[in-house]
Design a protein around this motif. Structure first.
Motif: not given
Length: 562
Positions: A184-190, A193-205, A300-308
Motif C-alpha cells: 500500500p505504501r509503494s515506493t515504486v508508485r511514489k 508520481d502516480i496518484r492513489f485516490p480512494g477511501r480510507t478506513a472503509v471498514e475496521r475489524h 492507482a491512476r496508472r499501472w504502467r509508466v514506460g517499463r515500470v
C-alpha cells in the motif's frame, strides 16, 4: 537481456517471479525485509478456485493440506439461517440436515455445490503461503532474492530500467522491466508520481485466532446482528472461518471511528460470541493471536509508466464486504507474467503491455464500484430499503457472494472489453464461457497422450488450442491423432504467430463436437470456433498478442546487477 526487477517479496511479488521463471524469464526480487515472514494466525488469506490452482501449479505444494477447504458456508441473521451452501464431495449423496442454528434448527435455503465443479474457498495462513512460494523459489535458478534491500531511486531509458537500493548491499540494479509489488505504501508508485485516490478506513475489524470447538465443524459462518448484540451499524457482524486443527479466525465488524480495541474488549467479544453460538456458557478456548484489520479502497491512476508496472496492493486496495484483495493481486501477476515474458523473449510489444493496465484496472475498478454501491445499503442502518420485504435475504446473499467468490463482489473478472479481443467472426461458436472469461477446468488429452487438467497447462507462455472431440478419451492417441480434423487442425496450430499447444477434450460446458477453443496463457477464453478455421484462428491469435507488432530479440538472457 537483463532480468525483470520485482520490488517486494510478498505473495504477489514472489508469485510473479515464479510465473516468469516458468516462462524462462529471469528476475531479481528486492526484499526490504530479512527474507522471513512473521507467523501470524490472525493474518490469513482466502483463495478461490482459480488463485488456489495458480498457487499449487507454481509451488508444486499441496496447499489444500496446509490450509483448509470449507465444508460449507452459512449466513445467519439473528437466530435464522438465511443461506446454507454445502460443498458436496464427488460421489456424496444427499446432504445431511443441519440442526445447529444458535439453538434452532436450520431454516432457510440450502444449496449443495458439487466439489468437482465449484471448489470451496481455501483458507490458509499468509505466512504458510509465502513460505511455500519462498521454498519453490529456492529451487529456481532464474530467480534471485536480495534481502534487506530498500528501493530509493528508479531511472528509465528506452533500453531498460535501473533501480538503486540502500542497505547492507546498497547497489544499482539493471533490469529490462520493473514491477512494484511493494504494498500500500509503494515506493515504486511514489517514485513514478502516480496518484492513489480512494477511501480510507472503509471498514475496521477486530480479529482473533483461537482454538475451540464450534457447532459448525468445517463450515464458515457470517452472522449479522447476532441476538446478543444491539442493533444498528455497530450492532454486530461477525465472521468465523475455520483453519486446520480446530483453529478459527473470527472477525468482528467495528463501528465507524478510531476507538482503540483493547485486549479486554477483544476477550469480551470472544467470550460473548462463543457463548452465544453454543447456547450456554463460554466453551473452552485458546486464544492464539489477535489484531485489527482496516480495509481501504484505493485505485492507482496508472499501472504502467514506460517499463515500470504496479501490481497487487501497490496498484489497488479493496476488501470490504468479503472481497479478497490478495485474489486480485495474484490475478495481476498471472496477467502480467505472460505479457512480460513474450516481450522479454520477442521484443517490446506496446499494445500487449498496455493491455495489462486496461484489463486489470477495469476489473478491479468494477469490483470497487460494486462494493462502494453496496456499502450504504448494507451498512446504512434504517434506510427506506431496509423495510422492503425480502431485502434482508438479498443483503445476506450479496455478502455471501463476496465471501464465496461469486457475483459482482466476488467472481473473477472477465476481459470482455479487452483491446486484445479479436473481432467477431462468422465461425464463432457459443459456449457457456463468455469470451474474455476464465475457462472451466476440464480433463484434456495432451500432445503426448497423457490425461491432464486444463489448468495444469496454463502459465507456460503458450496459447492453448482445445478441440472438443467426444469419444477420444477411450482410444489411444495413435488411433485418432491422424484421423478426422486433427491433421488440418495441427497444421493450423503450427502456423500460428506464437507457440501454441494442441489439446483434446471430450466435453466442455456448452460446446458442441468439433468446436475449437483458443485460450490465453492465463486461462481466459479468446474465442470458440465451429470446426477448423485456420484464418479465423490465426486472426484471433494475432489479436491476442496485441497485433502484428513483433520485433526480434538480439540479446541473450543474463541476470546482472551493477
Amino acid at each position: 537481456m537483463d532480468p525483470v526487477i520485482i520490488v517486494g517479496a510478498g505473495p504477489v511479488g514472489l508469485t510473479l517471479a515464479l510465473a516468469l521463471a516458468r516462462q524462462e524469464v529471469p528476475s531479481v526480487v528486492l526484499d526490504e525485509g530479512p527474507g522471513k515472514d512473521e507467523q501470524r494466525l490472525a493474518r490469513t488469506v482466502v483463495l478461490h478456485e482459480d488463485t488456489a490452482a495458480l498457487m499449487e501449479r507454481l509451488t508444486g505444494f499441496p496447499l489444500s493440506e496446509a490450509g483448509f477447504r470449507w465444508a460449507g458456508w452459512r449466513s445467519m441473521r439473528r437466530r435464522q439461517v438465511m443461506r446454507h451452501v454445502r460443498f458436496q464431495e464427488p460421489g456424496e449423496t444427499d446432504p445431511q440436515v443441519d440442526t445447529h442454528g444458535v439453538g434452532r434448527p436450520l431454516s432457510g435455503p440450502e444449496e449443495t455445490v458439487e466439489g468437482s465443479a465449484d471448489l470451496p474457498p481455501l483458507h490458509i495462513a499468509q505466512h504458510v503461503l509465502t513460505t511455500a512460494l519462498r521454498e519453490a523459489i529456492g529451487e529456481e535458478h532464474l530467480v534471485k532474492v536480495v534481502v534487506e534491500s530498500r528501493l530509493d531511486a528508479i531511472e528509465q531509458e528506452p533500453s531498460g530500467v535501473t533501480a538503486h537500493t540502500r542497505g547492507p548491499k546498497s547497489t544499482w540494479w539493471r533490469g529490462s522491466y520493473l514491477v512494484g509489488c511493494d504494498g500500500p505504501r509503494s515506493t515504486v508508485r511514489k517514485l513514478q508520481d502516480i496518484r492513489f485516490p480512494g477511501r480510507t478506513a472503509v471498514e475496521r475489524h477486530a480479529v482473533a485466532a483461537l482454538r475451540t470447538e464450534l457447532p459448525w465443524q468445517g463450515e464458515a459462518l457470517l452472522h449479522r446482528t447476532p441476538p446478543w448484540r444491539s442493533s444498528g451499524p455497530s450492532g454486530g457482524e461477525v465472521t468465523a472461518r475455520p483453519l486446520d486443527d480446530d483453529v478459527w479466525r473470527l472477525d468482528w465488524l467495528l463501528p465507524p471511528g478510531k476507538d482503540l480495541v483493547t485486549p479486554d474488549l477483544l476477550v469480551a467479544r470472544v467470550r460473548e460470541t462463543l457463548a452465544g453460538w453454543t447456547g450456554g456458557s463460554t466453551p473452552p478456548y485458546e486464544l492464539l493471536d489477535t489484531g485489527v484489520h482496516t480495509v481501504h479502497h484505493r485505485l492507482a491512476r496508472r499501472w504502467r509508466v514506460g517499463r515500470v508496472f504496479l501490481a497487487g496492493d501497490a496498484a489497488h486496495l479493496l476488501g470490504a464486504l468479503g472481497t479478497q484483495g490478495l485474489d486480485e493481486g495474484l490475478r495481476d501477476a498471472d496477467n502480467l507474467a505472460w505479457k512480460l515474458a513474450l516481450a522479454w523473449h520477442h521484443g517490446s510489444h506496446e499494445a500487449l503491455l498496455d493491455s495489462y493496465q486496461s484489463e486489470r484496472r477495469a476489473v478491479v475498478a468494477a469490483r470497487l464500484r460494486a462494493a462502494d454501491q453496496a456499502l450504504p445499503l448494507l451498512r446504512g442502518g434504517k434506510g427506506l430499503r431496509s423495510y422492503v420485504p425480502g431485502s434482508s435475504r438479498g443483503h445476506d446473499a450479496l455478502l455471501s457472494d463476496g465471501h464465496l467468490g461469486r457475483g459482482a463482489l466476488g467472481a473473477p473478472g472477465a476481459y470482455t472489453n479487452s483491446p486484445l479481443m479479436p473481432p467477431r467472426a462468422d465461425s464463432e461458436a457459443p459456449v457457456d464461457t463468455l469470451p474474455g472469461a476464465q475457462v472451466v477446468d476440464v480433463r484434456v488429452t495432451a500432445e503426448d497422450g497423457s490425461f491432464v487438467q486444463l489448468r495444469d497447462r496454463l502459465g507456460r507462455g503458450a496459447l492453448l488450442v482445445v478441440l472438443i472431440a467426444p469419444g477420444t478419451g477411450v482410444w489411444e492417441r495413435k488411433h485418432w491423432v491422424s484421423a478426422g480434423l486433427m491433421p488440418r487442425l495441427a497444421a493450423a496450430v503450427s502456423a500460428l504467430p506464437h507457440t501454441a499447444e494442441l489439446l483434446v477434450a471430450e466435453t466442455y460446458p456448452g460446446a458442441a463436437a468439433h468446436n475449437v477453443l483458443l485460450i490465453r496463457p492465463d486461462g481466459h477464453l479468446v474465442t470458440a470456433l465451429t470446426g477448423v478455421r485456420p484464418a479465423d484462428l490465426y486472426a484471433a491469435a494475432e489479436a491476442t498478442l496485441g497485433g502484428a507488432e513483433q520485433q526480434p530479440v538480439t540479446t541473450e538472457a543474463t541476470a546482472t546487477s551493477r
